[in-house]
Design an enzyme around this catalytic site. Structure first.
Site, PDB file in Angstrom:
ATOM      1  NE  ARG A 234      35.436  64.770  40.346  1.00 21.38           N
ATOM      2  CZ  ARG A 234      34.458  64.091  39.729  1.00 21.38           C
ATOM      3  NH1 ARG A 234      33.236  64.613  39.690  1.00 21.38           N
ATOM      4  NH2 ARG A 234      34.703  62.924  39.158  1.00 21.38           N
ATOM      5  CE  LYS A 259      38.494  64.586  36.178  1.00 21.95           C
ATOM      6  NZ  LYS A 259      39.352  63.828  37.108  1.00 21.95           N
ATOM      7  CG  HIS A 323      39.524  64.465  46.079  1.00 25.45           C
ATOM      8  ND1 HIS A 323      38.578  65.139  45.343  1.00 25.45           N
ATOM      9  CD2 HIS A 323      39.703  63.274  45.449  1.00 25.45           C
ATOM     10  CE1 HIS A 323      38.222  64.409  44.300  1.00 25.45           C
ATOM     11  NE2 HIS A 323      38.878  63.265  44.341  1.00 25.45           N
ATOM     12  NE  ARG A 326      35.205  62.345  44.055  1.00 24.35           N
ATOM     13  CZ  ARG A 326      34.167  62.179  43.238  1.00 24.35           C
ATOM     14  NH1 ARG A 326      32.989  62.637  43.579  1.00 24.35           N
ATOM     15  NH2 ARG A 326      34.318  61.552  42.085  1.00 24.35           N
ATOM     16  CG  HIS A 349      34.453  57.352  39.552  1.00 25.63           C
ATOM     17  ND1 HIS A 349      34.792  56.543  40.610  1.00 25.63           N
ATOM     18  CD2 HIS A 349      34.967  58.565  39.849  1.00 25.63           C
ATOM     19  CE1 HIS A 349      35.468  57.235  41.508  1.00 25.63           C
ATOM     20  NE2 HIS A 349      35.588  58.467  41.063  1.00 25.63           N
ATOM     21  CE1 TYR A 358      37.814  56.139  47.058  1.00 21.23           C
ATOM     22  CE2 TYR A 358      36.472  55.651  45.130  1.00 21.23           C
ATOM     23  CZ  TYR A 358      37.190  56.543  45.886  1.00 21.23           C
ATOM     24  OH  TYR A 358      37.313  57.843  45.489  1.00 21.23           O
TER      25      TYR A 358
END
Length: 376
Positions: A234, A259, A323, A326, A349, A358
């Site tokens: 990020r 995050k 982003h 990424r 994640h 994805y």
């Protein structure tokens, strides 16, 4: 509080945004540091060309200093200043300002959020949406915060104004935290949070990524973009990196307090090591891996401008953000056969469901499908 006013401005038949403030050398120097800022001697004002995210970029840039940003003169704003009154056709032209006591409480609210270790962007967002809510109840002459007042605000300024689902969730979260901060006892807020739109991420091909880097000549810019892509970072994570977070021997990058305040390790590409070492030798950053002109942390606004310029130089017409790099990293890993569980760990994640998106943009399996048109 220092106030920055943003106004519509036309220069040589080009739509621009002018930046106004009280004369102050410190403010002037900070304004000049914003990418692509120019000075118009005739009108005695700084200005920038108007582009897609110009207002939000300026807003975030000045909010980093804690300055108040007034963009009510602009027709398109990230904060809704006008809406239709419930059941009526007349719009609310402009909300009244915060009362002095409300300003004090909002400042305390911001510090309270910081103590709870929310990110800087989250603190700024919650403070802004809560300020908007308080200005709304001033306009409605509502004496105390109740379920009804929150529902009215949600309808008038979010649903009726057709604001995004993401913005609605931010507003509700911000107001809930303010209620918690103030210790206000109200019935459970029964506002259904809408599900976010399930949009697929934009992805650049490997050829586009290669062209993007080849046409980026500035060493710092090229290193920044390459690191974001090669490690699946990020942008906030990349800008928070320090020299000691790069483990050259193990080929890893230590991401700290990302995050969700989580640490993780991600890949340090062998191909980027020579470029990164050259960058460190040439720029010799003192604190952060990427620093601005005065040794301060490189800003997200500057990073977005870097990508924007590189996309133009590469001739890439596809819409892309930082982003997107990424997203492209994760998709290219998946297409090369990397187990999705490893991709989940590299991206940080919480749930594999987040990473599974994805699989919908990967072309590996789609290429094996025989199109019926080809057999006609």
């Amino acid at each position: 509080m220092i106030t920055i006013s943003l106004r519509p401005f036309w220069h040589q038949q080009t739509k621009c945004i002018s930046i106004h403030f009280d004369n102050d050398n410190n403010i002037s120097g900070y304004v000049k540091a914003f990418p692509d800022v120019s000075w118009n001697n005739t009108n005695k004002t700084f200005f920038i060309p108007h582009y897609r995210n110009a207002i939000s970029d300026l807003f975030n840039y000045f909010r980093q200093k804690g300055w108040y940003v007034d963009y009510s003169a602009l027709k398109t704003t990230p904060e809704p200043e006008t809406t239709e009154s419930k059941g009526q056709g007349s719009p609310i032209k402009k909300l009244p300002p915060l009362l002095e006591e409300q300003k004090i409480q909002i400042n305390k609210f911001g510090k309270w959020l910081e103590q709870k270790r929310f990110s800087k962007n989250t603190v700024n967002t919650y403070v802004e949406v809560t300020s908007l809510f308080l200005r709304y109840i001033n306009f409605k002459q509502i004496e105390s915060i109740t379920n009804r007042s929150i529902e009215q605000f949600n309808y008038d300024f979010i649903c009726n104004a057709k604001k995004s689902v993401s913005y609605q969730n931010q507003c509700i979260s911000g107001i809930k935290h303010y209620i918690d901060f103030k210790g206000i006892e109200i019935d459970k807020i029964d506002i259904k949070r809408p599900n976010k739109d399930k949009k697929l991420p934009n992805v650049l091909s490997k050829e586009e990524i290669k062209t993007l880097f080849e046409t980026t000549n500035n060493l710092k810019h090229k290193t920044l973009l390459s690191l974001v892509y090669s490690a699946g970072l990020r942008i906030g994570e990349a800008l928070n990196l320090r020299h000691r977070d790069i483990d050259f021997e193990r080929g890893l990058i230590h991401i700290k307090a990302a995050k969700g305040r989580k640490d993780r390790y991600t890949l340090l590409s062998r191909g980027i090591v020579p470029m990164l070492q050259t960058y460190l030798s040439h720029y010799n950053p003192k604190h952060y891996l990427f620093e601005g002109r005065n040794g301060e942390q490189y800003t997200q606004v500057s990073a977005r401008q870097v990508l924007k310029k590189s996309l133009v130089n590469a001739g890439i017409q596809k819409y892309a953000t930082l982003h997107t790099l990424r997203h492209s990293f994760a998709t290219h890993l998946l297409e090369s056969g990397t187990d999705i569980r490893y991709i989940q760990e590299l991206l940080g994640h919480n749930s594999p469901k987040t990473t599974m998106i994805y699989t919908h943009v990967s072309t590996t399996n789609l290429k094996d499908i025989k199109n019926p048109f080809d057999s006609l």
